[in-house]
Write an enzyme that holds these catalytic residues in place. Structure first.
Site, PDB file in Angstrom:
ATOM      1  N   GLU A 208       0.866  -1.177   0.000  1.00  0.00           N
ATOM      2  CA  GLU A 208       0.000   0.000   0.000  1.00  0.00           C
ATOM      3  C   GLU A 208       0.905   1.230   0.000  1.00  0.00           C
ATOM      4  O   GLU A 208       1.479   1.589   1.026  1.00  0.00           O
ATOM      5  CB  GLU A 208      -0.914  -0.018   1.234  1.00  0.00           C
ATOM      6  CG  GLU A 208      -1.878  -1.188   1.264  1.00  0.00           C
ATOM      7  CD  GLU A 208      -2.871  -1.162   0.110  1.00  0.00           C
ATOM      8  OE1 GLU A 208      -3.068  -0.081  -0.500  1.00  0.00           O
ATOM      9  OE2 GLU A 208      -3.458  -2.212  -0.194  1.00  0.00           O
ATOM     10  N   CYS A 242      -1.647   9.632   2.721  1.00  0.00           N
ATOM     11  CA  CYS A 242      -1.356   9.088   1.394  1.00  0.00           C
ATOM     12  C   CYS A 242      -2.445   9.389   0.385  1.00  0.00           C
ATOM     13  O   CYS A 242      -2.208   9.319  -0.822  1.00  0.00           O
ATOM     14  CB  CYS A 242      -1.113   7.583   1.474  1.00  0.00           C
ATOM     15  SG  CYS A 242      -2.503   6.655   2.147  1.00  0.00           S
TER      16      CYS A 242
END
Length: 481
Positions: A208, A242
């Site tokens: 991720e 993010c």
């Protein structure tokens, strides 16, 4: 760490796959670990960051994970069920099914920006799939890591869940362990190193990662609403998210209104920055210096930089590691800000005349974790979604792609490999094992063994000829269209 892994694997093999009750019990204990100690974790993260708002930690870090975990818990029984195949053949004696099986021991490497949420969520998914878990906490947020390591044995036998702390060398050694699956959240650069370490042991990975998330303000958007929401989203966790909006494409004719609204929004949000407990600091000096360096590099190369500092405050401030909300315009490809993920309170503004320019720009760069669109659900929006690539898409709100608890979350290309949340997390940590049993009075595949009688040669030739005709008939229909 190798000894912990060996202990967990031995326990996994000795006990066999856990039933639904034990899986749910482990998920409940994981939730209890977090909820029983929510205030302590908020305090630890505030100390790690310097300034990190308690309300933000409780909302984004802790409350934000509950709905996903509850969804996972409530669906475990359903997801564990095998899938029956070829049901009519079962009456003749051929039974086939696909069983979701736990992998064994899952390693999880967490990041520093959400040091609790982003290890607890994958751990819950791994438990749902029936695995044991080892977690390597980020060394950047040491107090949070230490608290997690201290509390975990109160809720779990180390053969179920073990928490590892330590520096980057410990992290590298952790990534090199022969897990049954390795899950990593962090930057693409470190993710590549983790993938290389895992490959040496043929360990499958879920990565991720991050990236530069584009935002498109559509030609029919409400400029004021879009600018306000984008400005707010950029400031969550001090921009250290993010899925934060990184650069914004605005119709050229609306650029000044957009910039003015962002500026006004930030001024209304932050009457003060340095003494503001709601304004998140850069997590450490390294990230502070990196973000400041990105802005100064752009300024030195000709970008227009505007810092929205409160009156009387000089920012950036090294003592508090706080950087003013910053707008950057006229960015070109020779500037670091054009390519590097910002991870700070900085928003790049670009303009466009035609949407084709935006699509070409986004497609010429690595696929982001999320692409944002502000405006109605129009043909332009649908075209943008169809013609670009990203981990997810959100329209008219920050991180809207993460609202549905069942929705997979993950990147594509440089922004990640694999996904989790909901059933995607269960699938990521499961092996789907085909089990077929035959009680037929004859063999099916045994016909491939010699000798080959004329009847077998004839039926094979006829079957191939029929398949050939079907295929070319379909191709012919397509050509006529």
């Amino acid at each position: 760490m190798a000894a912990v892994l060996a202990r967990q694997r031995a326990a996994f093999l000795g006990d066999g796959p856990p039933d639904v009750a034990l899986r749910r019990n482990r998920i409940d204990r994981l939730l209890a670990l977090v909820l029983d100690n929510a205030d302590a974790f908020a305090d630890a993260m505030a100390e790690d960051f310097g300034t990190r708002p308690r309300a933000a930690t409780l909302f984004t870090e802790i409350m934000g994970m509950i709905s996903v975990i509850e969804h996972t818990r409530s669906h475990v029984r359903q997801w564990m069920k095998p899938t029956r195949l070829m049901r009519p053949a079962g009456r003749l004696g051929l039974r086939a099914e696909v069983q979701p099986c736990p992998l064994g021991v899952v390693g999880i490497i967490g990041p520093w920006n959400f040091p609790l949420n982003l290890v607890i969520l994958p751990a819950a998914a791994a438990f749902a799939a029936g695995n044991r878990v080892m977690i390597k906490m980020s060394e950047v947020t040491q107090r949070t890591a230490g608290l997690m390591a201290e509390l975990a044995p109160t809720y779990f036998d180390p053969a179920e869940l073990a928490v590892i702390t330590g520096d980057a060398q410990v992290g590298a050694a952790f990534a090199a362990l022969p897990f049954d699956h390795l899950f990593f959240t962090g930057s693409p650069t470190v993710g590549a190193l983790v993938g290389q370490a895992a490959a040496a042991n043929l360990v499958p990975v879920t990565l991720e990662l991050g990236g530069k998330n584009p935002v498109v303000v559509g030609p029919d958007a409400d400029i004021g609403r879009a600018a306000t929401r984008i400005a707010q989203g950029r400031m969550i966790n001090g921009g250290q998210v993010c899925v934060c909006p990184d650069y914004v494409f605005v119709p050229a004719k609306h650029a000044e209104l957009f910039v003015a609204t962002v500026r006004d929004t930030w001024r209304a949000m932050f009457a003060t920055v340095i003494a503001n407990d709601d304004y998140c600091s850069s997590v450490n000096e390294a990230n502070f210096d990196r973000v400041v360096g990105l802005v100064e590099d752009a300024r030195a190369k000709g970008a227009r930089v505007e810092t929205v500092s409160p009156p009387g405050e000089t920012l950036p401030d090294r003592a508090t590691r706080k950087i003013a909300p910053t707008l950057v315009r006229d960015v070109d490809d020779g500037m670091r800000l054009a390519d590097e993920e910002t991870f700070g309170p900085v928003l790049t503004i670009r303009t466009y005349e035609r949407l084709a320019e935006v699509v070409d720009y986004v497609n010429a760069r690595p696929a982001p974790l999320v692409a944002y669109w502000f405006g109605p659900d129009s043909a332009d929006f649908r075209s943008f979604v169809a013609r670009t690539r990203s981990g997810g898409v959100a329209r008219n709100d920050f991180a809207a792609q993460m609202i549905p608890s069942a929705a997979p979350f993950g990147g594509v290309g440089r922004s990640g490999i694999g996904a989790y949340h909901g059933k995607a997390g269960f699938d990521a940590f499961s092996h789907y094992r085909t089990v077929v049993g035959s009680d037929l009075p004859f063999t099916i595949t045994g016909r491939a063994a010699p000798p080959f009688p004329p009847s077998m040669r004839l039926t094979t030739a006829l079957a191939l000829r029929m398949a050939h005709r079907r295929t070319h008939k379909r191709l012919s229909r397509l050509r006529r269209r």
